[in-house]
Structure formats: structure tokens, C-alpha cells
Design an enzyme around this catalytic site. Structure first.
Site, PDB file in Angstrom:
ATOM      1  N   HIS A   1      60.882  52.455  24.407  1.00  0.00           N
ATOM      2  CA  HIS A   1      59.956  53.045  23.439  1.00  0.00           C
ATOM      3  C   HIS A   1      58.581  53.189  24.050  1.00  0.00           C
ATOM      4  O   HIS A   1      58.158  52.360  24.850  1.00  0.00           O
ATOM      5  CB  HIS A   1      59.880  52.199  22.158  1.00  0.00           C
ATOM      6  CG  HIS A   1      59.621  50.746  22.400  1.00  0.00           C
ATOM      7  ND1 HIS A   1      60.613  49.867  22.801  1.00  0.00           N
ATOM      8  CD2 HIS A   1      58.486  50.015  22.318  1.00  0.00           C
ATOM      9  CE1 HIS A   1      60.096  48.666  22.953  1.00  0.00           C
ATOM     10  NE2 HIS A   1      58.796  48.721  22.669  1.00  0.00           N
TER      11      HIS A   1
ATOM     12  N   HIS B   1      54.701  53.227  23.093  1.00  0.00           N
ATOM     13  CA  HIS B   1      53.686  52.964  22.069  1.00  0.00           C
ATOM     14  C   HIS B   1      52.623  54.057  22.198  1.00  0.00           C
ATOM     15  O   HIS B   1      52.154  54.339  23.322  1.00  0.00           O
ATOM     16  CB  HIS B   1      52.993  51.622  22.310  1.00  0.00           C
ATOM     17  CG  HIS B   1      53.868  50.422  22.157  1.00  0.00           C
ATOM     18  ND1 HIS B   1      53.875  49.648  21.017  1.00  0.00           N
ATOM     19  CD2 HIS B   1      54.761  49.843  23.011  1.00  0.00           C
ATOM     20  CE1 HIS B   1      54.716  48.635  21.176  1.00  0.00           C
ATOM     21  NE2 HIS B   1      55.267  48.730  22.374  1.00  0.00           N
TER      22      HIS B   1
ATOM     23  N   CYS C   1      71.025  46.279  18.192  1.00  0.00           N
ATOM     24  CA  CYS C   1      69.698  46.815  18.523  1.00  0.00           C
ATOM     25  C   CYS C   1      68.986  47.340  17.273  1.00  0.00           C
ATOM     26  O   CYS C   1      69.497  48.223  16.581  1.00  0.00           O
ATOM     27  CB  CYS C   1      69.865  47.930  19.548  1.00  0.00           C
ATOM     28  SG  CYS C   1      68.353  48.835  19.851  1.00  0.00           S
TER      29      CYS C   1
ATOM     30  N   CYS D   1      68.303  51.143  17.326  1.00  0.00           N
ATOM     31  CA  CYS D   1      69.517  51.924  17.019  1.00  0.00           C
ATOM     32  C   CYS D   1      69.774  51.886  15.515  1.00  0.00           C
ATOM     33  O   CYS D   1      70.178  52.900  14.923  1.00  0.00           O
ATOM     34  CB  CYS D   1      70.720  51.382  17.775  1.00  0.00           C
ATOM     35  SG  CYS D   1      70.771  51.881  19.509  1.00  0.00           S
TER      36      CYS D   1
ATOM     37  N   ASP E   1      54.694  51.695  13.922  1.00  0.00           N
ATOM     38  CA  ASP E   1      54.947  50.304  14.305  1.00  0.00           C
ATOM     39  C   ASP E   1      54.704  49.413  13.084  1.00  0.00           C
ATOM     40  O   ASP E   1      53.713  49.577  12.361  1.00  0.00           O
ATOM     41  CB  ASP E   1      54.019  49.890  15.464  1.00  0.00           C
ATOM     42  CG  ASP E   1      54.498  48.613  16.134  1.00  0.00           C
ATOM     43  OD1 ASP E   1      54.911  48.672  17.312  1.00  0.00           O
ATOM     44  OD2 ASP E   1      54.467  47.550  15.475  1.00  0.00           O
TER      45      ASP E   1
ATOM     46  N   GLY F   1      56.370  42.165  28.727  1.00  0.00           N
ATOM     47  CA  GLY F   1      56.026  42.132  27.309  1.00  0.00           C
ATOM     48  C   GLY F   1      56.984  42.891  26.410  1.00  0.00           C
ATOM     49  O   GLY F   1      56.727  43.063  25.222  1.00  0.00           O
TER      50      GLY F   1
ATOM     51  N   HIS G   1      70.756  54.969  23.105  1.00  0.00           N
ATOM     52  CA  HIS G   1      70.317  53.631  23.511  1.00  0.00           C
ATOM     53  C   HIS G   1      70.116  53.548  25.021  1.00  0.00           C
ATOM     54  O   HIS G   1      71.071  53.547  25.789  1.00  0.00           O
ATOM     55  CB  HIS G   1      71.314  52.563  23.052  1.00  0.00           C
ATOM     56  CG  HIS G   1      70.843  51.182  23.381  1.00  0.00           C
ATOM     57  ND1 HIS G   1      69.981  50.483  22.576  1.00  0.00           N
ATOM     58  CD2 HIS G   1      71.066  50.390  24.465  1.00  0.00           C
ATOM     59  CE1 HIS G   1      69.698  49.313  23.132  1.00  0.00           C
ATOM     60  NE2 HIS G   1      70.353  49.236  24.286  1.00  0.00           N
TER      61      HIS G   1
ATOM     62  N   ASN H   1      55.959  48.853  27.537  1.00  0.00           N
ATOM     63  CA  ASN H   1      56.245  47.508  28.022  1.00  0.00           C
ATOM     64  C   ASN H   1      57.651  47.515  28.614  1.00  0.00           C
ATOM     65  O   ASN H   1      58.594  47.978  27.961  1.00  0.00           O
ATOM     66  CB  ASN H   1      56.149  46.496  26.872  1.00  0.00           C
ATOM     67  CG  ASN H   1      54.728  46.380  26.339  1.00  0.00           C
ATOM     68  OD1 ASN H   1      53.763  46.531  27.078  1.00  0.00           O
ATOM     69  ND2 ASN H   1      54.600  46.129  25.039  1.00  0.00           N
TER      70      ASN H   1
ATOM     71  N   HIS I   1      65.213  48.654  23.661  1.00  0.00           N
ATOM     72  CA  HIS I   1      65.570  50.075  23.489  1.00  0.00           C
ATOM     73  C   HIS I   1      64.260  50.773  23.842  1.00  0.00           C
ATOM     74  O   HIS I   1      63.244  50.565  23.157  1.00  0.00           O
ATOM     75  CB  HIS I   1      65.995  50.321  22.032  1.00  0.00           C
ATOM     76  CG  HIS I   1      66.386  51.732  21.706  1.00  0.00           C
ATOM     77  ND1 HIS I   1      67.550  52.043  21.007  1.00  0.00           N
ATOM     78  CD2 HIS I   1      65.762  52.916  21.925  1.00  0.00           C
ATOM     79  CE1 HIS I   1      67.619  53.360  20.836  1.00  0.00           C
ATOM     80  NE2 HIS I   1      66.531  53.913  21.382  1.00  0.00           N
TER      81      HIS I   1
HETATM   82  P1  AMP Z   1      57.580  45.814  22.658  1.00  0.00           P
HETATM   83  O1  AMP Z   1      56.869  44.491  22.749  1.00  0.00           O
HETATM   84  O2  AMP Z   1      56.971  46.864  23.540  1.00  0.00           O
HETATM   85  O3  AMP Z   1      59.082  45.682  22.848  1.00  0.00           O
HETATM   86  O4  AMP Z   1      57.297  46.350  21.215  1.00  0.00           O
HETATM   87  C1  AMP Z   1      58.168  46.261  20.139  1.00  0.00           C
HETATM   88  C2  AMP Z   1      57.401  46.792  18.973  1.00  0.00           C
HETATM   89  O5  AMP Z   1      58.311  47.073  17.935  1.00  0.00           O
HETATM   90  C3  AMP Z   1      56.361  45.826  18.410  1.00  0.00           C
HETATM   91  O6  AMP Z   1      55.069  46.424  18.448  1.00  0.00           O
HETATM   92  C4  AMP Z   1      56.828  45.578  16.968  1.00  0.00           C
HETATM   93  O7  AMP Z   1      55.768  45.465  16.063  1.00  0.00           O
HETATM   94  C5  AMP Z   1      57.685  46.809  16.720  1.00  0.00           C
HETATM   95  N1  AMP Z   1      58.751  46.651  15.725  1.00  0.00           N
HETATM   96  C6  AMP Z   1      59.688  45.677  15.675  1.00  0.00           C
HETATM   97  N2  AMP Z   1      60.525  45.884  14.636  1.00  0.00           N
HETATM   98  C7  AMP Z   1      60.104  47.014  14.020  1.00  0.00           C
HETATM   99  C8  AMP Z   1      60.561  47.755  12.888  1.00  0.00           C
HETATM  100  N3  AMP Z   1      61.629  47.362  12.168  1.00  0.00           N
HETATM  101  N4  AMP Z   1      59.885  48.864  12.527  1.00  0.00           N
HETATM  102  C9  AMP Z   1      58.800  49.264  13.236  1.00  0.00           C
HETATM  103  N5  AMP Z   1      58.332  48.619  14.316  1.00  0.00           N
HETATM  104  C10 AMP Z   1      58.978  47.510  14.717  1.00  0.00           C
HETATM  105 ZN    ZN Z   2      69.168  50.760  20.738  1.00  0.00          ZN
END
Ligand code: AMP
Ligand code: ZN
Length: 110
Positions: free
Chosen positions: A97, A99, A3, A6, A29, A90, A45, A84, A95
Site C-alpha cells: 500500500h 500512504h 489479509c 484483501c 486510513d 515499519g 494480493h 513502508n 498487502h
Molecule cells: P503500514 O504500517 O504501512 O503497514 O500501514 C498500515 C496502515 O493501515 C496503518 O496506517 C493503519 O492505520 C491502516 N489500517 C489498518 N487497518 C485499517 C482498516 N481496516 N481501514 C483503514 N486503514 C487501516
Molecule cells: Zn491482501
């Protein structure tokens, strides 16, 4: 553990941290959709809002209050929160999160 969030918690991959406490981490992001775009995650997690139940109620409440606190600390007077959930919702990183984003002069209507 594959992950990526993580790995960010464990500092195996870098992030632009904006907030951290014992339970949560918030970072920018990597692909922002607005002037300010932060992700808030629990350090433990948990896959998705879809896998949450009553046991996670307090954590989810804390995350929402944190969203508001961090948005205001980032100078936002209004902001959006998006969660999401599930691939069909989406979600790309499994993990949980939140936004938190805003800052554009023109608000895109959804
Ligand atoms: P989701 O589509 O809600 O799962 O969003 C995942 C988000 O994680 C996306 O907006 C990506 O741009 C962001 N993301 C993916 N990898 C990283 C990373 N290493 N650092 C910061 N943001 C990330
Ligand atoms: Zn995780």
C-alpha cells in the site's frame, strides 16, 4: 485469507472508499496521521515492495500516478507518499500500500 486489505477489497470489512477501478482501491486510513490520509492498494494480493520485481513495474507506476490524481482530487496542493516495506521498515499490513497524506498547515520535517 486473513489479509485485512484483501477483506476490504472483498467488502468483508468496511472502508471509506475514495477511488476504485478494476485494478486498484483507495480508502481512508483508519488512523490518519494528517488531515487527509489515504491508502492506495492493488486489488490483487502483493505482499510488499520487497517482493516486487520487474513484472510489477507497470502496476507500481500506475499507483504513483494514482497517488497524485487522488491527492489532487482530495484538494491537496502538495502531499507525501510513504511505502513502508518489511517489518523493519515499519510495515504492519503485508498487502502493498502507498500512504498518501497531507493537508497540515505545518509540515513536519523528517
Ligand atoms: P503500514 O504500517 O504501512 O503497514 O500501514 C498500515 C496502515 O493501515 C496503518 O496506517 C493503519 O492505520 C491502516 N489500517 C489498518 N487497518 C485499517 C482498516 N481496516 N481501514 C483503514 N486503514 C487501516
Ligand atoms: Zn491482501
Amino acid at each position: 485469507m486473513a489479509c485485512i486489505f484483501c477483506k476490504i477489497v472483498n467488502k468483508e470489512i468496511p472502508s471509506t472508499k475514495v477511488y476504485e477501478d478494476d485494478e486498484f482501491l483507495a480508502f481512508r486510513d483508519i488512523n490518519p496521521i494528517d488531515k487527509v490520509h489515504i491508502l492506495i492498494i492493488p486489488k490483487s494480493h502483493i505482499e510488499s515492495l520487497l517482493t516486487c520485481d520487474k513484472e510489477n513495474q507497470s502496476m507500481l507506476g500506475k499507483m504513483l500516478l494514482l497517488a497524485s490524481k487522488i491527492a489532487q482530487e482530495q484538494g491537496l496542493v502538495g502531499f507525501r507518499t510513504m511505502i513502508n516495506s518489511g517489518a523493519e521498515g515499519g510495515q504492519e499490513v503485508f498487502h502493498i500500500h502507498f500512504h498518501v497524506y497531507g493537508g497540515s498547515e505545518k509540515l513536519a520535517k523528517i
